[in-house]
Structure formats: structure tokens, C-alpha cells
Design a protein around this motif. Structure first.
Motif, PDB file in Angstrom:
ATOM      1  N   LEU A  23      81.841  70.874  93.784  1.00 54.77           N
ATOM      2  CA  LEU A  23      82.815  71.075  94.672  1.00 54.77           C
ATOM      3  C   LEU A  23      82.154  72.044  95.834  1.00 54.77           C
ATOM      4  N   GLU A  24      81.492  73.142  95.630  1.00 54.70           N
ATOM      5  CA  GLU A  24      80.845  73.949  96.485  1.00 54.70           C
ATOM      6  C   GLU A  24      79.905  73.236  97.585  1.00 54.70           C
ATOM      7  N   ALA A  25      79.231  72.278  96.952  1.00 56.97           N
ATOM      8  CA  ALA A  25      78.372  71.361  98.068  1.00 56.97           C
ATOM      9  C   ALA A  25      79.189  70.536  98.665  1.00 56.97           C
ATOM     10  N   ALA A  26      80.255  70.037  98.270  1.00 52.53           N
ATOM     11  CA  ALA A  26      80.927  68.961  99.018  1.00 52.53           C
ATOM     12  C   ALA A  26      81.891  69.908 100.154  1.00 52.53           C
ATOM     13  N   ARG A  27      82.141  71.215  99.837  1.00 53.64           N
ATOM     14  CA  ARG A  27      82.881  71.972 100.872  1.00 53.64           C
ATOM     15  C   ARG A  27      81.749  72.350 101.970  1.00 53.64           C
ATOM     16  N   GLN A  28      80.581  72.632 101.615  1.00 53.21           N
ATOM     17  CA  GLN A  28      79.686  73.101 102.751  1.00 53.21           C
ATOM     18  C   GLN A  28      79.231  71.695 103.514  1.00 53.21           C
ATOM     19  N   ILE A  29      79.039  70.607 102.674  1.00 52.05           N
ATOM     20  CA  ILE A  29      78.860  69.116 103.543  1.00 52.05           C
ATOM     21  C   ILE A  29      79.856  69.152 104.535  1.00 52.05           C
ATOM     22  N   SER A  30      81.023  69.250 104.227  1.00 46.57           N
ATOM     23  CA  SER A  30      82.406  69.077 105.109  1.00 46.57           C
ATOM     24  C   SER A  30      82.184  69.779 106.474  1.00 46.57           C
ATOM     25  N   ILE A  31      81.704  71.167 106.242  1.00 43.65           N
ATOM     26  CA  ILE A  31      81.398  71.950 107.436  1.00 43.65           C
ATOM     27  C   ILE A  31      80.158  71.486 108.229  1.00 43.65           C
ATOM     28  N   GLY A  32      79.235  71.177 107.528  1.00 43.59           N
ATOM     29  CA  GLY A  32      77.993  70.680 108.095  1.00 43.59           C
ATOM     30  C   GLY A  32      76.737  70.406 107.224  1.00 43.59           C
ATOM     31  N   LEU A  33      76.121  69.539 107.216  1.00 46.10           N
ATOM     32  CA  LEU A  33      75.037  69.255 106.230  1.00 46.10           C
ATOM     33  C   LEU A  33      73.804  70.230 106.397  1.00 46.10           C
ATOM     34  N   THR A  34      73.736  71.032 105.450  1.00 47.88           N
ATOM     35  CA  THR A  34      72.674  72.050 105.395  1.00 47.88           C
ATOM     36  C   THR A  34      71.824  71.929 104.120  1.00 47.88           C
ATOM     37  N   LEU A  35      70.513  72.495 104.270  1.00 48.96           N
ATOM     38  CA  LEU A  35      69.889  72.685 102.998  1.00 48.96           C
ATOM     39  C   LEU A  35      70.524  73.100 101.912  1.00 48.96           C
ATOM     40  N   THR A  36      71.054  74.115 102.016  1.00 48.69           N
ATOM     41  CA  THR A  36      71.851  74.829 100.977  1.00 48.69           C
ATOM     42  C   THR A  36      72.898  73.781 100.286  1.00 48.69           C
ATOM     43  N   ALA A  37      73.490  73.093 101.192  1.00 48.55           N
ATOM     44  CA  ALA A  37      74.473  72.251 100.246  1.00 48.55           C
ATOM     45  C   ALA A  37      73.726  71.010  99.470  1.00 48.55           C
ATOM     46  N   LEU A  38      72.577  70.836 100.055  1.00 47.28           N
ATOM     47  CA  LEU A  38      71.911  69.779  99.428  1.00 47.28           C
ATOM     48  C   LEU A  38      71.199  70.325  98.111  1.00 47.28           C
ATOM     49  N   LEU A  39      70.836  71.541  98.320  1.00 49.01           N
ATOM     50  CA  LEU A  39      70.440  72.299  96.901  1.00 49.01           C
ATOM     51  C   LEU A  39      71.624  72.417  95.876  1.00 49.01           C
ATOM     52  N   LEU A  40      72.787  72.846  96.262  1.00 57.19           N
ATOM     53  CA  LEU A  40      73.704  72.755  95.440  1.00 57.19           C
ATOM     54  C   LEU A  40      74.346  71.296  94.986  1.00 57.19           C
ATOM     55  N   ALA A  41      73.970  70.391  95.434  1.00 56.56           N
ATOM     56  CA  ALA A  41      74.412  68.881  95.158  1.00 56.56           C
ATOM     57  C   ALA A  41      73.272  68.436  94.150  1.00 56.56           C
ATOM     58  N   VAL A  42      72.134  68.939  94.267  1.00 57.62           N
ATOM     59  CA  VAL A  42      71.127  68.669  93.581  1.00 57.62           C
ATOM     60  C   VAL A  42      71.170  69.421  92.100  1.00 57.62           C
ATOM     61  N   GLY A  43      71.546  70.581  92.101  1.00 59.11           N
ATOM     62  CA  GLY A  43      71.723  71.389  90.935  1.00 59.11           C
ATOM     63  C   GLY A  43      73.115  70.704  90.429  1.00 59.11           C
TER      64      GLY A  43
END
Length: 348
Positions: A23-43
Motif C-alpha cells: 500500500l505504501e509503495a502504491a501511494r508513492q508510485i501514484s505520486i511518482g515512480l521512485t527507487l524508494t517505491a520500487l524497493l517497497l514493492a519488492v519488499g
């Protein structure tokens, strides 16, 4: 017998953690695709895999891969966005609580300390010293707790039953059962033998298929075991050798896969003379589908006297009751015309 497992609770915790991270990764991806969002999605995806296929976490290589990946993901999150993800530093101490290879503990500790130093270096020496002190203290407590958990896991590896979905027992439990079952078979004048099984085509998938088919093919009172080298064993108790041969053929035909078997008769034998490592070695290379082994050496006279005295004692120990229930010989059911139930059945 009643067995309590905490696998469902662990799966629920992993599932809940994966949902929060995704959910946190989806929230950050909706704002902008960042490396942090990708790491959250992988975890989050890794935790989701662990929760849905929790039995994979019992494999040493998979557990090591997951723990090392989680440590690297947490370090990257803290270094990329320390204002948002500095709280992940406590996760390094949690990793040390899990059973792990010896080299993984100092590796996770080093990653955690370096991450703390890089994340807090810009805040000044006071904050840096405080942060490293807190992180080191938490990891020390985690290492102490992990050492205790390691001992518990080693004891669980020696417990009778490791899997809640299969009534297959361990080699440690087999060596505990043999003296009691041999003494009972000799006292009741019935036939007892140990069947060792291994697939012709070696490999993890073949072993797992044999384990699943054996668990469904064997009767509830036919005790199944998994030896340390991966071979399986069945403790077969029947009224005579002819019935044992008939039931043995029925069992192997029911497996419906190419296997090799070694049959070790156990009547009036010394269980301490049974070398399971030697019997199961190169079992898949056996030229014949079924190999009948010669009888074991007879029990010493003092062991026979001890078993006779034990048979007159009607009060079993608390350990026996807690592990296997009551020691009673059950009559054969109407559906089973060829087998005699041993002293302990397998409760699913």
C-alpha cells in the motif's frame, strides 16, 4: 495426539506486513515512480511470497536469501530517504532473531551499523554516537534472542513431526519408536519390518512427490518417517510375513512412481544395531525394485528382560503420552484385512 503449530500466525503477520508495504509503495508510485517505491514493492512482494508459500521459509537457502535481501532493502530505504525510513533501523535487530547461517549475523550487523553511520553522519557527532549506540544495543539483544531461538529450532528439528500437513515423522522419532514397537511385536507374536523408500529419479521434486503420495497411500496406522538423507521409511506391522509381502506390494503399487525399496525385518532384533545411514545410502541405485535385507542381530538377554518388565507396567511415562498418546494395540478395521495396527497411529 494433539499438535499445535504457529504457522498460521506467522503467515498472517507476513501477509499483514506485505499489505502495508504494498500500500505504501502504491501511494508513492501514484505520486511518482521512485527507487524508494520500487524497493517497497519488492519488499512487500517478498513478504507476500513468504506468507503464501510459508513452507519455503524452512529451506535454508530460501531463508538466507530472504533475510539478506530484506537487510539490503532496509539499508537502501534508510539511505535514500532517512527522514521517512529511519525507523527501519530496528529491523536489523529483528533479523538476528531468526535462525540463520553463522556468517549472516555479522553481515546483517555490519550492514546495520554502516547504514546507521551514513544516515546520521550529517546530524553531528552526538546524534551519530547515540544512534550507533542504540542500534548496536538492539542488535546485541537480537543476537542473544536469536541464539536462544537457534537452540529451539535445533530441538524442533529433532521433534517427531515437523509438518502440520503430513503425518510423516523424523528419524529421531523413529529411533525412539523402534524399541517399543519391536518389543510389542515380539510379545504379540506378529511380524514387524521397516521399509526404506527412495525415488529412482533423484531430486527435490521427486522426493516431494514421493512424500505426498506416500502420505496418501499409507494407511492411518502405518507410521511414516523421513530420514535425514531424504529417504522415507514405513514401519509395517502385520500378522505374518505373507501378509506383510502382500501389503508391501499394495503400498508400492499405490505410489505409482518408479521407486526402490529395502526391507529390514525387525522381529527379535536389537534396534541399536540398525544403521539407517548405511541402509539408506545409494538406495535409488538398487538394481531390484524391492530388496530384502538379512535380519539384524538378536537383542541381548538383558534387553529382552527389560522389555518384558516394561510390558507389565501399565502406566506409560508422561513423555510418551504427550508425544504419541496412549500405547494401545488397535484391532484391524474391516477395510484393512491384511494389516495389524501398531501401538501408535498418525493423527493428522
Amino acid at each position: 495426539m494433539e499438535i499445535k503449530f504457529k504457522v498460521r500466525i506467522s503467515q498472517f503477520v507476513c501477509l499483514l506486513g506485505s499489505v502495508l508495504l504494498l500500500l505504501e509503495a502504491a501511494r508513492q508510485i501514484s505520486i511518482g515512480l521512485t527507487l524508494t517505491a520500487l524497493l517497497l514493492a519488492v519488499g512487500g512482494t517478498m513478504l507476500l511470497v513468504v506468507s503464501l508459500a510459508h513452507e519455503l521459509f524452512t529451506l535454508r537457502w530460501f531463508r538466507t536469501l530472504v533475510m539478506l535481501s530484506v537487510a539490503l532493502i532496509m539499508s537502501a530505504l534508510v539511505l535514500l530517504a532517512p527522514q521517512q525510513h529511519l525507523m527501519w533501523l530496528w529491523g536489523f535487530a529483528v533479523l538476528l532473531l531468526y535462525p540463520r547461517p553463522r556468517w549472516l549475523a555479522p553481515a546483517c550487523a555490519l550492514i546495520g551499523l554502516v547504514t546507521t553511520w551514513l544516515a546520521l553522519a550529517q546530524l553531528g557527532s552526538d546524534w551519530l554516537s547515540l544512534g550507533i549506540g542504540i542500534t548496536a544495543t538492539l542488535m546485541a539483544l537480537g543476537a542473544i534472542g536469536g541464539r536462544r531461538q537457534q537452540q529451539v529450532w535445533m530441538q524442533l528439528e529433532r521433534r517427531g513431526r515437523r509438518d502440520s500437513n503430513r503425518a510423516i515423522w523424523s528419524q529421531y522419532q523413529l529411533m525412539r519408536d523402534l524399541p517399543r514397537e519391536i518389543a510389542r511385536a515380539d510379545r504379540e507374536d506378529i511380524h514387524i519390518e521397516l521399509i526404506l523408500l527412495a525415488p529412482v529419479n533423484t531430486g527435490r521434486l521427486a522426493n516431494r512427490r514421493l512424500m505426498n503420495t506416500l502420505d496418501s497411500a499409507a494407511l492411518p496406522h502405518e507410521t511414516r518417517y523421513q530420514l535425514d538423507d531424504g529417504a522415507l521409511a514405513v514401519l509395517l506391522v502385520t500378522r505374518g510375513e505373507r501378509m506383510a509381502s502382500l501389503r508391501r506390494r499394495q503400498l508400492i503399487e499405490h505410489l505409482a512412481m518408479p521407486i526402490r525399496a529395502r526391507v529390514q525385518p525387525l522381529n527379535d532384533s536389537d534396534p541399536n544395531a540398525l544403521d539407517l545411514k548405511r541402509l539408506s545410502a545409494h538406495l535409488s541405485d538398487e538394481p531390484q525394485p524391492i530388496t530384502l535385507l538379512p535380519p539384524l542381530p538378536r537383542k541381548p538377554a538383558d534387553a529382552e528382560a527389560f522389555s518384558d518388565n516394561a510390558s507389565t507396567d501399565n502406566a506409560p511415562s508422561d513423555d510418551a503420552l504427550s508425544d504419541h498418546g496412549r500405547d494401545t494395540l488397535k484391532p484391524a478395521s474391516a477395510a484393512d484385512k491384511v494389516a495389524v495396527a501398531p501401538s501408535r497411529g498418525n493423527d493428522h
